[in-house]
Design a protein around this motif. Structure first.
Motif, PDB file in Angstrom:
ATOM      1  N   GLY A 104       6.317 -45.717-146.017  1.00 57.39           N
ATOM      2  CA  GLY A 104       6.647 -44.310-145.846  1.00 57.39           C
ATOM      3  C   GLY A 104       5.823 -43.670-144.746  1.00 57.39           C
ATOM      4  O   GLY A 104       4.768 -44.162-144.377  1.00 57.39           O
ATOM      5  N   GLY A 105       6.316 -42.564-144.232  1.00 54.08           N
ATOM      6  CA  GLY A 105       5.607 -41.836-143.190  1.00 54.08           C
ATOM      7  C   GLY A 105       6.575 -41.088-142.298  1.00 54.08           C
ATOM      8  O   GLY A 105       7.781 -41.061-142.549  1.00 54.08           O
ATOM      9  N   PRO A 106       6.074 -40.496-141.235  1.00 53.26           N
ATOM     10  CA  PRO A 106       6.943 -39.695-140.369  1.00 53.26           C
ATOM     11  C   PRO A 106       7.946 -40.529-139.570  1.00 53.26           C
ATOM     12  O   PRO A 106       8.965 -40.013-139.136  1.00 53.26           O
ATOM     13  CB  PRO A 106       5.968 -38.970-139.445  1.00 53.26           C
ATOM     14  CG  PRO A 106       4.726 -39.767-139.477  1.00 53.26           C
ATOM     15  CD  PRO A 106       4.673 -40.440-140.813  1.00 53.26           C
ATOM     16  N   THR A 107       7.666 -41.813-139.392  1.00 54.40           N
ATOM     17  CA  THR A 107       8.580 -42.635-138.599  1.00 54.40           C
ATOM     18  C   THR A 107       9.431 -43.569-139.453  1.00 54.40           C
ATOM     19  O   THR A 107      10.201 -44.359-138.912  1.00 54.40           O
ATOM     20  CB  THR A 107       7.803 -43.476-137.570  1.00 54.40           C
ATOM     21  OG1 THR A 107       6.871 -44.309-138.269  1.00 54.40           O
ATOM     22  CG2 THR A 107       7.076 -42.588-136.583  1.00 54.40           C
ATOM     23  N   ALA A 108       9.288 -43.502-140.770  1.00 53.73           N
ATOM     24  CA  ALA A 108      10.103 -44.350-141.646  1.00 53.73           C
ATOM     25  C   ALA A 108      11.570 -43.967-141.461  1.00 53.73           C
ATOM     26  O   ALA A 108      11.919 -42.790-141.427  1.00 53.73           O
ATOM     27  CB  ALA A 108       9.685 -44.144-143.100  1.00 53.73           C
ATOM     28  N   CYS A 109      12.420 -44.924-141.285  1.00 49.88           N
ATOM     29  CA  CYS A 109      13.874 -44.734-141.149  1.00 49.88           C
ATOM     30  C   CYS A 109      14.310 -44.201-139.788  1.00 49.88           C
ATOM     31  O   CYS A 109      15.506 -43.989-139.585  1.00 49.88           O
ATOM     32  CB  CYS A 109      14.432 -43.796-142.214  1.00 49.88           C
ATOM     33  SG  CYS A 109      13.913 -44.117-143.884  1.00 49.88           S
ATOM     34  N   PHE A 110      13.400 -43.902-138.889  1.00 45.83           N
ATOM     35  CA  PHE A 110      13.778 -43.292-137.615  1.00 45.83           C
ATOM     36  C   PHE A 110      13.424 -44.206-136.461  1.00 45.83           C
ATOM     37  O   PHE A 110      12.466 -44.955-136.537  1.00 45.83           O
ATOM     38  CB  PHE A 110      13.057 -41.950-137.439  1.00 45.83           C
ATOM     39  CG  PHE A 110      13.499 -40.911-138.408  1.00 45.83           C
ATOM     40  CD1 PHE A 110      14.746 -40.339-138.299  1.00 45.83           C
ATOM     41  CD2 PHE A 110      12.683 -40.511-139.447  1.00 45.83           C
ATOM     42  CE1 PHE A 110      15.163 -39.372-139.198  1.00 45.83           C
ATOM     43  CE2 PHE A 110      13.083 -39.552-140.338  1.00 45.83           C
ATOM     44  CZ  PHE A 110      14.325 -38.986-140.220  1.00 45.83           C
ATOM     45  N   PRO A 111      14.129 -44.113-135.354  1.00 44.66           N
ATOM     46  CA  PRO A 111      15.347 -43.343-135.109  1.00 44.66           C
ATOM     47  C   PRO A 111      16.548 -43.954-135.818  1.00 44.66           C
ATOM     48  O   PRO A 111      16.589 -45.152-136.057  1.00 44.66           O
ATOM     49  CB  PRO A 111      15.518 -43.404-133.589  1.00 44.66           C
ATOM     50  CG  PRO A 111      14.779 -44.610-133.161  1.00 44.66           C
ATOM     51  CD  PRO A 111      13.689 -44.846-134.173  1.00 44.66           C
ATOM     52  N   LYS A 112      17.510 -43.113-136.142  1.00 47.50           N
ATOM     53  CA  LYS A 112      18.707 -43.534-136.849  1.00 47.50           C
ATOM     54  C   LYS A 112      19.927 -43.046-136.082  1.00 47.50           C
ATOM     55  O   LYS A 112      20.101 -41.858-135.847  1.00 47.50           O
ATOM     56  CB  LYS A 112      18.706 -42.955-138.267  1.00 47.50           C
ATOM     57  CG  LYS A 112      19.961 -43.210-139.046  1.00 47.50           C
ATOM     58  CD  LYS A 112      20.155 -44.674-139.325  1.00 47.50           C
ATOM     59  CE  LYS A 112      21.363 -44.888-140.221  1.00 47.50           C
ATOM     60  NZ  LYS A 112      21.723 -46.263-140.371  1.00 47.50           N
ATOM     61  N   THR A 113      20.775 -43.988-135.670  1.00 43.48           N
ATOM     62  CA  THR A 113      21.996 -43.644-134.940  1.00 43.48           C
ATOM     63  C   THR A 113      23.143 -43.506-135.926  1.00 43.48           C
ATOM     64  O   THR A 113      23.373 -44.390-136.741  1.00 43.48           O
ATOM     65  CB  THR A 113      22.317 -44.721-133.890  1.00 43.48           C
ATOM     66  OG1 THR A 113      21.211 -44.824-132.994  1.00 43.48           O
ATOM     67  CG2 THR A 113      23.564 -44.354-133.105  1.00 43.48           C
ATOM     68  N   LEU A 114      23.843 -42.392-135.839  1.00 46.40           N
ATOM     69  CA  LEU A 114      24.977 -42.104-136.717  1.00 46.40           C
ATOM     70  C   LEU A 114      26.266 -42.093-135.913  1.00 46.40           C
ATOM     71  O   LEU A 114      26.386 -41.353-134.936  1.00 46.40           O
ATOM     72  CB  LEU A 114      24.822 -40.736-137.387  1.00 46.40           C
ATOM     73  CG  LEU A 114      23.636 -40.517-138.304  1.00 46.40           C
ATOM     74  CD1 LEU A 114      23.624 -39.084-138.796  1.00 46.40           C
ATOM     75  CD2 LEU A 114      23.687 -41.473-139.461  1.00 46.40           C
ATOM     76  N   ALA A 115      27.229 -42.906-136.331  1.00 39.72           N
ATOM     77  CA  ALA A 115      28.559 -42.853-135.726  1.00 39.72           C
ATOM     78  C   ALA A 115      29.249 -41.584-136.223  1.00 39.72           C
ATOM     79  O   ALA A 115      28.803 -40.955-137.185  1.00 39.72           O
ATOM     80  CB  ALA A 115      29.354 -44.089-136.118  1.00 39.72           C
ATOM     81  N   VAL A 116      30.343 -41.217-135.598  1.00 37.82           N
ATOM     82  CA  VAL A 116      31.088 -40.031-136.014  1.00 37.82           C
ATOM     83  C   VAL A 116      31.580 -40.241-137.446  1.00 37.82           C
ATOM     84  O   VAL A 116      32.165 -41.262-137.771  1.00 37.82           O
ATOM     85  CB  VAL A 116      32.278 -39.761-135.066  1.00 37.82           C
ATOM     86  CG1 VAL A 116      33.117 -38.593-135.564  1.00 37.82           C
ATOM     87  CG2 VAL A 116      31.775 -39.504-133.658  1.00 37.82           C
ATOM     88  N   GLY A 117      31.274 -39.273-138.311  1.00 39.64           N
ATOM     89  CA  GLY A 117      31.676 -39.339-139.708  1.00 39.64           C
ATOM     90  C   GLY A 117      30.679 -40.038-140.613  1.00 39.64           C
ATOM     91  O   GLY A 117      30.838 -40.040-141.832  1.00 39.64           O
ATOM     92  N   GLU A 118      29.621 -40.623-140.062  1.00 40.68           N
ATOM     93  CA  GLU A 118      28.632 -41.342-140.869  1.00 40.68           C
ATOM     94  C   GLU A 118      27.577 -40.370-141.406  1.00 40.68           C
ATOM     95  O   GLU A 118      27.223 -39.395-140.764  1.00 40.68           O
ATOM     96  CB  GLU A 118      27.959 -42.415-140.018  1.00 40.68           C
ATOM     97  CG  GLU A 118      27.056 -43.337-140.786  1.00 40.68           C
ATOM     98  CD  GLU A 118      26.452 -44.424-139.908  1.00 40.68           C
ATOM     99  OE1 GLU A 118      25.695 -45.238-140.447  1.00 40.68           O
ATOM    100  OE2 GLU A 118      26.723 -44.452-138.688  1.00 40.68           O
ATOM    101  N   SER A 119      27.061 -40.690-142.605  1.00 37.11           N
ATOM    102  CA  SER A 119      26.010 -39.888-143.238  1.00 37.11           C
ATOM    103  C   SER A 119      24.727 -40.684-143.338  1.00 37.11           C
ATOM    104  O   SER A 119      24.735 -41.914-143.368  1.00 37.11           O
ATOM    105  CB  SER A 119      26.446 -39.448-144.632  1.00 37.11           C
ATOM    106  OG  SER A 119      27.521 -38.563-144.556  1.00 37.11           O
ATOM    107  N   PHE A 120      23.623 -39.954-143.435  1.00 38.23           N
ATOM    108  CA  PHE A 120      22.302 -40.557-143.531  1.00 38.23           C
ATOM    109  C   PHE A 120      21.418 -39.625-144.354  1.00 38.23           C
ATOM    110  O   PHE A 120      21.498 -38.399-144.210  1.00 38.23           O
ATOM    111  CB  PHE A 120      21.726 -40.730-142.120  1.00 38.23           C
ATOM    112  CG  PHE A 120      20.278 -41.090-142.062  1.00 38.23           C
ATOM    113  CD1 PHE A 120      19.823 -42.324-142.505  1.00 38.23           C
ATOM    114  CD2 PHE A 120      19.346 -40.196-141.543  1.00 38.23           C
ATOM    115  CE1 PHE A 120      18.486 -42.654-142.440  1.00 38.23           C
ATOM    116  CE2 PHE A 120      18.009 -40.523-141.465  1.00 38.23           C
ATOM    117  CZ  PHE A 120      17.578 -41.759-141.917  1.00 38.23           C
ATOM    118  N   SER A 121      20.592 -40.187-145.229  1.00 35.26           N
ATOM    119  CA  SER A 121      19.702 -39.388-146.064  1.00 35.26           C
ATOM    120  C   SER A 121      18.290 -39.924-145.991  1.00 35.26           C
ATOM    121  O   SER A 121      18.086 -41.136-145.920  1.00 35.26           O
ATOM    122  CB  SER A 121      20.153 -39.424-147.530  1.00 35.26           C
ATOM    123  OG  SER A 121      21.414 -38.843-147.679  1.00 35.26           O
TER     124      SER A 121
END
Length: 185
Positions: A104-121
């Motif tokens: 965990g931390g400020p960079t966990a999961c990032f960067p994350k590229t989202l296609a059109v219509g995709e969700s991310f949490s």
């Protein structure tokens, strides 16, 4: 004659702006939500966590760089930004310290590229003292275009009592502005 020329200039500028923003250099629209959610597992205890979710509404893919909050310190002062520390994934068990230790931390999961219509949490601990204070203006993500995407203020107001309740159950004093900083002692 002058009114007609002025109208033609405004119409041409409007047309050029629409072509530029829609076809030549489009930027993504990202819808953000913020809520306290309960992860229910069969045969295990339920887990309460804060969820900051983003959905790319298009017209192109978006790359989210980090989760942010903005503090507004007054009408004549600059805004200050904070980067949120997120859990590395959706929690699998009630021990959030263990989950945090997995990266965990400020960079966990990032960067994350989202296609059109995709969700991310991304997920945050429910007893987050800074978020419980409520002295921030907005919470959301920033993207690779340098744009920020914020959750609605109503989401923050609706979630605030749940965050404060989680802090009180954990024995954290969210009203105290001084945070414990063991590295400063």
């Amino acid at each position: 004659m002058a009114i007609s020329i002025f109208s033609a200039i405004v119409a041409t500028a409007s047309f050029l702006w629409n072509v530029w923003s829609k076809f030549i250099y489009p930027k993504p629209v990202v819808r953000v939500s913020f809520a306290m959610v309960t992860i229910m597992q069969q045969g295990a205890e339920d887990i309460e966590v804060l969820q900051l979710a983003a959905t790319n509404m298009g017209p192109i893919e978006a790359t989210l760089m980090k989760a942010l909050i903005v503090f507004n310190r007054g009408p004549f002062k600059d805004k200050s930004y904070g980067i949120l520390n997120v859990l590395p994934r959706a929690p699998q068990g009630p021990d959030l310290d263990y989950e945090w230790g997995l990266g965990g931390g400020p960079t966990a999961c990032f960067p994350k590229t989202l296609a059109v219509g995709e969700s991310f949490s991304v997920y945050l601990v429910p007893d987050h003292e800074t978020l419980a204070r409520g002295d921030y203006q907005v919470v959301g993500f920033d993207d690779s275009f340098g744009r920020s995407h914020w959750a609605r203020r109503s989401d923050i107001i609706r979630t605030l009592p749940y965050i404060r309740d989680a802090c009180e159950r954990a024995g954290k004093n969210w009203r105290d502005r001084r945070r414990s900083r063991p590295w400063c002692d």
